[in-house]
Design a protein around this motif. Structure first.
Motif, PDB file in Angstrom:
ATOM      1  N   THR A   1      38.969  36.945  40.367  1.00  0.00           N
ATOM      2  CA  THR A   1      39.740  36.639  39.161  1.00  0.00           C
ATOM      3  C   THR A   1      39.289  35.287  38.635  1.00  0.00           C
ATOM      4  O   THR A   1      38.705  34.491  39.356  1.00  0.00           O
ATOM      5  CB  THR A   1      41.257  36.548  39.430  1.00  0.00           C
TER       6      THR A   1
ATOM      7  N   THR B   1      43.253  36.214  34.148  1.00  0.00           N
ATOM      8  CA  THR B   1      44.300  35.396  34.734  1.00  0.00           C
ATOM      9  C   THR B   1      43.987  33.931  34.479  1.00  0.00           C
ATOM     10  O   THR B   1      43.063  33.385  35.065  1.00  0.00           O
ATOM     11  CB  THR B   1      44.395  35.618  36.249  1.00  0.00           C
TER      12      THR B   1
ATOM     13  N   GLU C   1      48.814  36.607  34.508  1.00  0.00           N
ATOM     14  CA  GLU C   1      47.907  37.684  34.146  1.00  0.00           C
ATOM     15  C   GLU C   1      48.127  38.101  32.704  1.00  0.00           C
ATOM     16  O   GLU C   1      49.259  38.274  32.265  1.00  0.00           O
ATOM     17  CB  GLU C   1      48.158  38.889  35.062  1.00  0.00           C
TER      18      GLU C   1
END
Lengths: 200, 191
Positions: free
Chosen positions: A35, A159, A163
């Motif tokens: 992420t 993110t 998110e």
């Protein structure tokens, strides 16, 4: 050879940006960038260690005997890694858990040791600081970008702090990108794009 | 016996240290251009990783835990690994020169190989017993060697074929590693 301090800073952002131009520090770049948040977090932790160790190495460069310099650098770096580890455990626990084993492994990140050896041990304090910040920021941007690309394609989200759904509910995630093989392919293709843009 | 076997399979294939855990990728790309260097690096890693895994396990459980110094783990491990590498190098040079000639140049590189440090940390993080730590260190090292040698074989073939200009060198190597990683990914359901 007399470069200005701003030049030392800027070179880390494009000319010598790790892990693209300097192929160093690949392990964290591949492993934690599932992420964007993890990538940036890892980048910032590395930057902190890089700046502090550059500062200390450059301050002590005339005291450290050249025969045992690598061992001294490693001890300096390890000290700051422990500091980072403890601070993150106290104030950013979820990030600490996500990055896991890769925080203690900053100590063997070749970017940090490489900058101590190649730059800070030969230059005075201010250029070393600038160099550390530049390379660190470059590393953070690269990791953030790689994380963003992988997360966007593999999960359909970005993110930053929370998110954010980018593609809406009908998006079918391409899970390959967040799985381990996708990391290699994504980094390889980004390197290819960098080569096309920065042809010299 | 059975559980050790399962652990070994999972460390070599399913959780392969290079392709699934991403530890030790710098030597993975750096020494895989020729088969000889890949074999030399793999042997050196197997040799050092097993010794480092055991020694750091002993130090962690009998020194650091005893004196409540767990937070010094990182610095203690890196010092142990660095001095171990130095010691192994001196010992080999003196007593087994043939092996030294083979491993020689790869030994100093191992200090900054995150696979070694990584496995040592995994061993204590997961609370492995002494025997389990031994099996896991050895199998992770074998997995490292397996992936590195396979990758070197592929890369030697790539050198002979035509690659688009922007993809040359590191870029194509990374994409290849991705494909190799995909094949190892297929073992996921095994354990």
């Amino acid at each position: 050879m007399a470069k200005s301090i701003s030049q030392e800073f800027v070179k880390g952002l494009w000319d010598e940006i790790p892990p693209f131009r300097l192929v160093l520090g690949l392990c964290p770049a591949l492993a934690v960038t599932t992420t964007m948040k993890n990538g940036v977090g890892m980048g910032l932790a590395t930057t902190f260690v890089l700046v502090c160790s550059n500062l200390l190495v450059s301050l002590m460069r005339n005291i450290i005997p050249s025969k045992v310099r690598i061992a001294c650098f490693i001890i300096i770096i390890a000290t700051f890694v422990i500091v980072t580890e403890l601070v993150m455990q106290a104030y950013a626990y979820t990030l600490f858990q996500n990055l896991g084993i890769f925080i203690p492994l900053i100590v063997v990140n070749c970017v940090v040791l490489g900058r101590s050896e190649a730059f800070a041990s030969k230059n005075s304090v201010l250029p070393s600081l600038a160099d550390g910040m530049g390379i660190g920021l470059g590393f953070t941007i690269a990791l953030g970008l790689l994380g963003a690309v992988r997360e966007l394609i593999g999960n359909g989200t970005i993110t930053v702090i929370n998110e954010i759904q980018v593609f809406g509910p009908s998006f079918e995630p391409f899970e390959f990108m967040v799985a381990p093989p996708g990391a290699f392919v994504a980094l390889g293709l980004m390197l290819c794009i960098m080569n096309i843009i920065g042809k010299k | 016996m059975g559980e050790y076997f399962i652990l070994a399979i999972s460390c070599i294939l399913v959780n392969n240290i290079l392709l699934a855990q991403f530890l030790g990728n710098c030597p993975f790309l750096g020494t895989s251009k020729r088969m000889e260097t890949a074999v030399g690096m793999s042997m050196a890693v197997i040799f050092v990783l097993v010794m480092a895994g055991l020694i750091t396990w002993i130090i962690y459980h009998f020194v650091l835990t005893k004196f409540d110094l767990e937070y010094l783990r990182t610095i203690a491990f890196i010092l142990v690994i660095a001095s171990l590498v130095q010691f192994v190098e001196m010992f080999l040079k003196k007593s087994i020169p043939a092996l030294y000639a083979g491993l020689g140049i790869f030994l100093p590189l191992i200090t900054t190989n995150c696979a070694v440090m990584g496995v040592c940390i995994i061993n204590v993080d997961k609370d492995y017993s002494f025997m389990t730590a031994l099996v896991s260190s050895f199998s992770y090292a074998v997995g490292f060697g397996l992936a590195l040698i396979l990758f070197a074989g592929v890369r030697e073939r790539i050198l002979l074929s035509r690659v688009p200009k922007p993809l040359e060198d590191t870029s194509i190597a990374l994409v290849t590693a991705g494909v190799l990683s995909l094949t190892f990914f297929a073992f996921k359901g095994m354990v």
